[in-house]
Structure formats: C-alpha cells, structure tokens
Write an enzyme that holds these catalytic residues in place. Structure first.
Site, PDB file in Angstrom:
ATOM      1  N   SER A 102      -7.280  -5.910  -5.969  1.00  0.00           N
ATOM      2  CA  SER A 102      -8.387  -6.551  -5.250  1.00  0.00           C
ATOM      3  C   SER A 102      -9.676  -6.531  -6.078  1.00  0.00           C
ATOM      4  CB  SER A 102      -8.630  -5.832  -3.911  1.00  0.00           C
ATOM      5  OG  SER A 102      -9.287  -4.609  -4.142  1.00  0.00           O
ATOM      6  N   HIS A 149       2.513   2.865  -9.107  1.00  0.00           N
ATOM      7  CA  HIS A 149       2.381   1.417  -9.309  1.00  0.00           C
ATOM      8  C   HIS A 149       3.575   0.868 -10.104  1.00  0.00           C
ATOM      9  CE1 HIS A 149      -1.435   1.790  -7.469  1.00  0.00           C
ATOM     10  NE2 HIS A 149      -2.033   2.385  -8.478  1.00  0.00           N
ATOM     11  N   LEU A 180      11.875 -19.815  -4.499  1.00  0.00           N
ATOM     12  CA  LEU A 180      10.763 -19.083  -3.895  1.00  0.00           C
ATOM     13  C   LEU A 180       9.434 -19.441  -4.573  1.00  0.00           C
ATOM     14  CD1 LEU A 180       9.989 -16.687  -1.916  1.00  0.00           C
ATOM     15  CD2 LEU A 180      10.110 -15.211  -3.925  1.00  0.00           C
ATOM     16  N   ASP A 187       0.830  -1.214   0.000  1.00  0.00           N
ATOM     17  CA  ASP A 187       0.000   0.000   0.000  1.00  0.00           C
ATOM     18  C   ASP A 187       0.867   1.268   0.000  1.00  0.00           C
ATOM     19  OD1 ASP A 187      -2.331   1.398  -0.005  1.00  0.00           O
ATOM     20  OD2 ASP A 187      -2.789   1.101   2.112  1.00  0.00           O
TER      21      ASP A 187
HETATM   22  C1  FPP Z   1      -2.108   0.023  -3.240  1.00  0.00           C
HETATM   23  O1  FPP Z   1      -1.623   1.350  -3.188  1.00  0.00           O
HETATM   24  C2  FPP Z   1      -1.534  -0.671  -4.382  1.00  0.00           C
HETATM   25  C3  FPP Z   1      -2.236  -1.220  -5.395  1.00  0.00           C
HETATM   26  C4  FPP Z   1      -3.717  -1.211  -5.435  1.00  0.00           C
HETATM   27  C5  FPP Z   1      -1.573  -1.858  -6.547  1.00  0.00           C
HETATM   28  C6  FPP Z   1      -0.284  -2.553  -6.227  1.00  0.00           C
HETATM   29  C7  FPP Z   1       0.386  -2.933  -7.473  1.00  0.00           C
HETATM   30  C8  FPP Z   1       1.738  -2.955  -7.649  1.00  0.00           C
HETATM   31  C9  FPP Z   1       2.710  -2.716  -6.574  1.00  0.00           C
HETATM   32  C10 FPP Z   1       2.310  -3.325  -8.958  1.00  0.00           C
HETATM   33  C11 FPP Z   1       1.814  -4.662  -9.308  1.00  0.00           C
HETATM   34  C12 FPP Z   1       2.688  -5.393 -10.142  1.00  0.00           C
HETATM   35  C13 FPP Z   1       2.225  -6.382 -10.892  1.00  0.00           C
HETATM   36  C14 FPP Z   1       3.218  -7.306 -11.452  1.00  0.00           C
HETATM   37  C15 FPP Z   1       0.790  -6.603 -11.158  1.00  0.00           C
HETATM   38  P1  FPP Z   1      -2.646   2.536  -3.353  1.00  0.00           P
HETATM   39  O2  FPP Z   1      -2.783   2.830  -4.792  1.00  0.00           O
HETATM   40  O3  FPP Z   1      -3.922   2.227  -2.659  1.00  0.00           O
HETATM   41  O4  FPP Z   1      -1.871   3.711  -2.638  1.00  0.00           O
HETATM   42  P2  FPP Z   1      -2.505   4.869  -1.768  1.00  0.00           P
HETATM   43  O5  FPP Z   1      -3.103   4.229  -0.538  1.00  0.00           O
HETATM   44  O6  FPP Z   1      -1.336   5.725  -1.446  1.00  0.00           O
HETATM   45  O7  FPP Z   1      -3.529   5.577  -2.620  1.00  0.00           O
END
Ligand code: FPP
Length: 234
Positions: free
Chosen positions: A61, A33, A127, A16
């Site tokens: 999600s 991201h 892994l 997050d």
């Molecule tokens: C939450 O942060 C993060 C996500 C919803 C997406 C996570 C995805 C990645 C780290 C990249 C994924 C890589 C692949 C290979 C699919 P947020 O956007 O909710 O952050 P915030 O709380 O600061 O708004």
C-alpha cells in the site's frame, strides 16, 4: 461445493498476517512475505480452476513505505522477481496480469518491467490478475481527479461511470467479494470506490496458511448472500 447462486466474478484479497505468521515461527517478517508470495501463486491457480474471472490482491500500500527498510526492500524484491520470473508461466497459464497503483516514484526500469509483463499477457483470456502495488484507494481517486482536471475538453459535469473510467481499474468490473485474512476487519484504503457494493468476508487465518479449501469456504459464504444494491426484497 454447495452453490446456491453464481460464484463471484471478481474477488479482491487483502493478504494480511504474513508478519505474525513469521513471528510465530521465529522467522524474520520478510520470510512471511516470501511464503505469502507462494500462497498467492497457488490461489491464482485455484481461482482460475474455480471459475473466478478477476482476482485482485493488495501486495503493497501507499502507507507500507513506512515499514522498516529491510521489510520494504524484501517486498519490492519479491515484486521485481515476480515481474521478470512470471512472464513465461503467466502466458502459459493464459493469465492476464495488470499492476494497479501509483507508478510515480518507481524507478524507470521497474516501470519498464511492469509494462513488459502487462504487454506480454495482454491477449491472455484466462484469469485476469491485478496486483496492487504502491496502491491506495484515496490516492487512486485523487489521481483520477487530477487526470480529469488536465483534460483539454473537460466537461463541466461527469457521471459516476465517467469517473470510473479514470481509475486504475477502468477495464475491470467491481469486486463481488472481498476477502481479508489475518483477523482484522477493515478496508485499509483498498479500492474504496470500487467496493461500494462488494460483499465482505473476514477470516482469522493468516495469509501464509490460506489455501484452496479456505477460498472455497469464502466463496460458499458469498453464494449464500442476498445482494440487493440498495433495493428492497420483492
Ligand atoms: C500484510 O501482512 C502483507 C503485506 C503488506 C505484503 C503482502 C505481500 C505478499 C503476500 C507477497 C507479494 C508478492 C508479490 C508478487 C509482490 P502484514 O505484514 O501486515 O502481516 P501482520 O499483520 O501479521 O504484521
């Protein structure tokens, strides 16, 4: 590392803080991201190096579809790119990749790419990496119930172990340690069944700033915990 007990066999991470990281840098959220994806690759390598056997991360999600179109497309693009680009590297690193979550609603070609990566890494012994995409804990439980309801020779009573065998995570042990970055302290529908006895670790670090040192801190914190699984201390 100052270790008192075993390091966790299975670590689950909620990555997050990508959006806030990007905002602080005056960048579009999807850049957060992209950076988060790079950190994820580093953390896979660190996890293997530190002796973690299973790593599961929450990439998208069942609720994330409600985000702006541009952001959803950005994460899905990263996912597709990961599926195709990582085959060679994963095999080279002996990393077995599984994708957990609801595949209904994914395009057929996307499901094919998932199958291809899972198949190519099936015999890898390093892994075990689980990427949760279109994943929701409640959705996973309901899908398991529906699989059971469709069985022809369905038993009238099942055990918790029987039930676990219908989950997306049927092949892997339950997480020992759950790490959530970004300062929020909740489970947000991640592995609700599997995390009944998981130890929780929360950090304010935003995911794109997470690194091996922070992972070691979380593991050290875990190794100081006493896990009783509902029993009393003797
Ligand atoms: C939450 O942060 C993060 C996500 C919803 C997406 C996570 C995805 C990645 C780290 C990249 C994924 C890589 C692949 C290979 C699919 P947020 O956007 O909710 O952050 P915030 O709380 O600061 O708004």
């Amino acid at each position: 590392m100052n270790i008192k007990s075993a390091i966790p066999k299975h670590v689950a991470i909620m990555m997050d803080g990508n959006g806030r990281w990007a905002k602080r840098k005056l960048l579009p959220r999807k850049m957060g991201h992209i950076e988060g994806g790079k950190v994820l690759e580093m953390i896979c390598a660190s996890s293997y190096k530190l002796g973690i056997k299973y790593l599961t991360v929450y990439a998208f999600s069942t609720e994330n579809w409600n985000r702006p179109r541009d952001e959803v497309d950005g994460i899905m693009h990263l996912f597709r790119k990961y599926l195709t680009d990582s085959i060679e590297q994963s095999v080279k690193n002996d990393m077995r990749v599984r994708v957990i979550g609801n595949r209904e609603g994914f395009d057929k070609d996307l499901v094919n790419e998932i199958d291809k990566l899972e198949e190519a890494t099936r015999n890898c012994k390093g892994l075990n990496f689980q990427l949760a995409v279109n994943y929701g804990g409640k959705d996973e439980i309901v899908r398991a119930v529906n699989k059971i309801l469709l069985l022809k020779d369905r038993k009238s009573v099942i055990s918790t172990d029987d039930f676990s065998s219908y989950l997306d995570t049927w092949e892997i042990p339950e997480p020992d340690l759950f790490i959530r970055t970004g300062g929020e302290k909740r489970l947000s529908n991640f592995m609700l069944w599997e995390m009944a006895y998981t130890e929780f670790y929360f950090t304010d670090i935003l995911w794109p700033d997470f690194n091996e040192v922070e992972l070691i801190k979380a593991i050290e914190d875990f190794t100081m915990r006493e896990r009783r699984y509902g029993r009393i201390e003797e």
